[in-house]
Design a protein around this motif. Structure first.
Motif, mmCIF file in Angstrom:
data_model
loop_
_atom_site.group_PDB
_atom_site.id
_atom_site.type_symbol
_atom_site.label_atom_id
_atom_site.label_comp_id
_atom_site.label_asym_id
_atom_site.label_seq_id
_atom_site.Cartn_x
_atom_site.Cartn_y
_atom_site.Cartn_z
ATOM 1 N N ALA A 1 0.813 -1.224 0.000
ATOM 2 C CA ALA A 1 0.000 0.000 0.000
ATOM 3 C C ALA A 1 0.843 1.269 0.000
ATOM 4 O O ALA A 1 0.384 2.324 -0.445
ATOM 5 C CB ALA A 1 -0.932 -0.004 1.211
ATOM 6 N N ASP A 2 2.091 1.186 0.472
ATOM 7 C CA ASP A 2 2.948 2.376 0.520
ATOM 8 C C ASP A 2 3.751 2.578 -0.760
ATOM 9 O O ASP A 2 4.615 3.469 -0.818
ATOM 10 C CB ASP A 2 3.891 2.311 1.724
ATOM 11 N N GLY A 3 3.499 1.763 -1.781
ATOM 12 C CA GLY A 3 4.183 1.921 -3.056
ATOM 13 C C GLY A 3 5.468 1.129 -3.183
ATOM 14 O O GLY A 3 6.072 1.121 -4.253
ATOM 15 N N THR A 4 5.884 0.460 -2.112
ATOM 16 C CA THR A 4 7.044 -0.426 -2.207
ATOM 17 C C THR A 4 6.589 -1.779 -2.761
ATOM 18 O O THR A 4 5.388 -2.052 -2.885
ATOM 19 C CB THR A 4 7.707 -0.619 -0.840
ATOM 20 N N LEU A 5 7.540 -2.627 -3.094
ATOM 21 C CA LEU A 5 7.206 -3.946 -3.621
ATOM 22 C C LEU A 5 6.812 -4.881 -2.480
ATOM 23 O O LEU A 5 7.422 -4.867 -1.402
ATOM 24 C CB LEU A 5 8.389 -4.534 -4.387
ATOM 25 N N ARG A 6 5.793 -5.678 -2.730
ATOM 26 C CA ARG A 6 5.340 -6.650 -1.730
ATOM 27 C C ARG A 6 6.467 -7.645 -1.459
ATOM 28 O O ARG A 6 7.084 -8.173 -2.385
ATOM 29 C CB ARG A 6 4.092 -7.359 -2.248
ATOM 30 N N ALA A 7 6.751 -7.877 -0.184
ATOM 31 C CA ALA A 7 7.867 -8.739 0.197
ATOM 32 C C ALA A 7 7.726 -10.130 -0.421
ATOM 33 O O ALA A 7 6.617 -10.676 -0.526
ATOM 34 C CB ALA A 7 7.952 -8.849 1.712
ATOM 35 N N ARG A 8 8.849 -10.700 -0.828
ATOM 36 C CA ARG A 8 8.825 -11.964 -1.557
ATOM 37 C C ARG A 8 8.359 -13.154 -0.722
ATOM 38 O O ARG A 8 8.056 -14.200 -1.282
ATOM 39 C CB ARG A 8 10.212 -12.251 -2.144
ATOM 40 N N HIS A 9 8.294 -13.017 0.595
ATOM 41 C CA HIS A 9 7.806 -14.155 1.370
ATOM 42 C C HIS A 9 6.289 -14.322 1.255
ATOM 43 O O HIS A 9 5.751 -15.354 1.650
ATOM 44 C CB HIS A 9 8.225 -14.051 2.849
ATOM 45 N N PHE A 10 5.589 -13.322 0.701
ATOM 46 C CA PHE A 10 4.160 -13.484 0.440
ATOM 47 C C PHE A 10 3.983 -14.316 -0.835
ATOM 48 O O PHE A 10 4.689 -14.086 -1.830
ATOM 49 C CB PHE A 10 3.468 -12.130 0.275
ATOM 50 N N PRO A 11 3.055 -15.256 -0.838
ATOM 51 C CA PRO A 11 2.917 -16.140 -2.004
ATOM 52 C C PRO A 11 2.499 -15.432 -3.281
ATOM 53 O O PRO A 11 2.734 -15.941 -4.374
ATOM 54 C CB PRO A 11 1.851 -17.156 -1.549
ATOM 55 N N ASP A 12 1.891 -14.240 -3.166
ATOM 56 C CA ASP A 12 1.448 -13.521 -4.360
ATOM 57 C C ASP A 12 2.400 -12.392 -4.745
ATOM 58 O O ASP A 12 2.065 -11.542 -5.573
ATOM 59 C CB ASP A 12 0.042 -12.959 -4.145
ATOM 60 N N ALA A 13 3.600 -12.378 -4.172
ATOM 61 C CA ALA A 13 4.525 -11.267 -4.414
ATOM 62 C C ALA A 13 4.962 -11.186 -5.867
ATOM 63 O O ALA A 13 5.194 -10.099 -6.396
ATOM 64 C CB ALA A 13 5.746 -11.402 -3.515
ATOM 65 N N VAL A 14 5.092 -12.336 -6.524
ATOM 66 C CA VAL A 14 5.504 -12.388 -7.927
ATOM 67 C C VAL A 14 4.299 -12.767 -8.786
ATOM 68 O O VAL A 14 3.565 -13.705 -8.467
ATOM 69 C CB VAL A 14 6.640 -13.407 -8.126
ATOM 70 N N ILE A 15 4.100 -12.030 -9.864
ATOM 71 C CA ILE A 15 3.000 -12.304 -10.787
ATOM 72 C C ILE A 15 3.513 -13.260 -11.864
ATOM 73 O O ILE A 15 4.382 -12.899 -12.662
ATOM 74 C CB ILE A 15 2.474 -11.002 -11.430
ATOM 75 N N HIS A 16 2.973 -14.454 -11.899
ATOM 76 C CA HIS A 16 3.409 -15.456 -12.873
ATOM 77 C C HIS A 16 2.481 -15.543 -14.079
ATOM 78 O O HIS A 16 2.868 -16.087 -15.113
ATOM 79 C CB HIS A 16 3.495 -16.836 -12.204
ATOM 80 N N ASP A 17 1.274 -15.012 -13.947
ATOM 81 C CA ASP A 17 0.316 -15.062 -15.051
ATOM 82 C C ASP A 17 0.614 -13.950 -16.061
ATOM 83 O O ASP A 17 0.649 -12.767 -15.704
ATOM 84 C CB ASP A 17 -1.108 -14.903 -14.499
ATOM 85 N N ASP A 18 0.833 -14.320 -17.308
ATOM 86 C CA ASP A 18 1.249 -13.354 -18.326
ATOM 87 C C ASP A 18 0.198 -12.272 -18.559
ATOM 88 O O ASP A 18 0.530 -11.087 -18.703
ATOM 89 C CB ASP A 18 1.550 -14.063 -19.646
ATOM 90 N N GLU A 19 -1.064 -12.659 -18.621
ATOM 91 C CA GLU A 19 -2.123 -11.676 -18.870
ATOM 92 C C GLU A 19 -2.263 -10.712 -17.700
ATOM 93 O O GLU A 19 -2.524 -9.514 -17.891
ATOM 94 C CB GLU A 19 -3.447 -12.390 -19.147
ATOM 95 N N ALA A 20 -2.077 -11.214 -16.483
ATOM 96 C CA ALA A 20 -2.139 -10.337 -15.310
ATOM 97 C C ALA A 20 -0.981 -9.344 -15.325
ATOM 98 O O ALA A 20 -1.139 -8.170 -14.972
ATOM 99 C CB ALA A 20 -2.109 -11.166 -14.030
ATOM 100 N N ALA A 21 0.198 -9.799 -15.755
ATOM 101 C CA ALA A 21 1.345 -8.901 -15.850
ATOM 102 C C ALA A 21 1.091 -7.816 -16.895
ATOM 103 O O ALA A 21 1.410 -6.635 -16.672
ATOM 104 C CB ALA A 21 2.603 -9.693 -16.198
#
Length: 255
Positions: free
Chosen positions: A172-192
């Motif tokens: 929410a503060d504009g930083t990147l969501r920490a990688r320990h969260f399971p949704d931190a990386v977007i793997h779906d191409d259309e979502a990206a």
């Protein structure tokens, strides 16, 4: 509308292979090449420069904490002077190889934990900006949009490129969501692609909490170390251009 599309690459090291730079680089306009700190070695730097040159992709340095074992994603207890020195040394390493190939560096983008720390810690941001300006004040400093690194770069008299991410969730503060969260990386191409289009066309992005925040960006990044990065890059390039967005290198975008 114009945007730069960049990728983190050149992150193989010795017998260890990371990413598929040959398949990835034809689809981007700027390449952030690892400089031996968190990943990369002289041979990998040279080969990555060859690929970038072949496809007309701008070459930039991607220095990180000197942490091969942790891939630069761990915070090391370095002083600002030590950070400035390692960033300067890593830029110099890539510059030496690029110069031998007749390629000039256009930008610098920190990697991993160093990037994230520079976004919120002014002393680290200042150390990085100082190193870049000391090496060559014509280099573009790439940092998280709205971050301390962008502010430090401007104070150092550098051109800065505000970066946003197609393949990372935001806090929410504009930083990147920490990688320990399971949704931190977007793997779906259309979502990206949807996230990239939202950033470029609406200057907003949806956070991991479902709220929307403002993000004004000059360049969109995707990570070369994630599975399927080359196909994702191709989809992003096609999708951005299909939406009427011109994808151009930072040197054309910022002048």
């Amino acid at each position: 509308m114009k945007i730069d599309l960049n990728c983190d690459c050149g992150e193989s090291f010795g017998a260890w292979r990371m990413g598929d730079d040959a398949a990835l680089l034809p689809h981007v306009t700027s390449a952030n090449i690892a400089c031996g700190g968190h990943a990369g070695d002289p041979g990998t730097m040279r080969r990555t420069i060859w690929i970038a040159r072949e496809h007309g992709v701008s070459v930039g340095a991607h220095p990180g904490y000197p942490d091969l074992q942790g891939f630069g994603r761990r915070v090391l207890p370095l002083t600002p002077d030590e950070i400035s020195d390692t960033v300067l040394a890593q830029i110099g390493a890539l510059h030496a190889i690029a110069r031998s190939e007749g390629v000039r560096l256009t930008h610098v983008k920190p990697h991993g934990a160093l990037y994230n720390q520079a976004a919120v810690t002014p002393a680290i941001a200042e150390a990085i900006a100082h190193a870049v300006a000391a090496f060559n004040d014509e280099l573009i400093l790439v940092g998280l949009a709205g971050s301390a690194l962008i502010e430090a770069g401007r104070r150092a008299g550098l051109r800065v490129a505000r970066e946003a991410f197609a393949d990372r969730r935001y806090a929410a503060d504009g930083t990147l969501r920490a990688r320990h969260f399971p949704d931190a990386v977007i793997h779906d191409d259309e979502a990206a692609l949807a996230q990239a289009l939202s950033i470029v066309m609406q200057q907003t992005v949806e956070t991991g909490h479902g709220t929307r925040i403002t993000v004004e960006a000059d360049t969109i990044c995707l990570h070369g170390d994630t599975p399927g990065a080359a196909a994702r890059a191709a989809l992003l390039r096609r999708g951005l251009e299909a939406a009427g967005i011109e994808v151009v290198p930072l040197t054309r975008l910022l002048g």
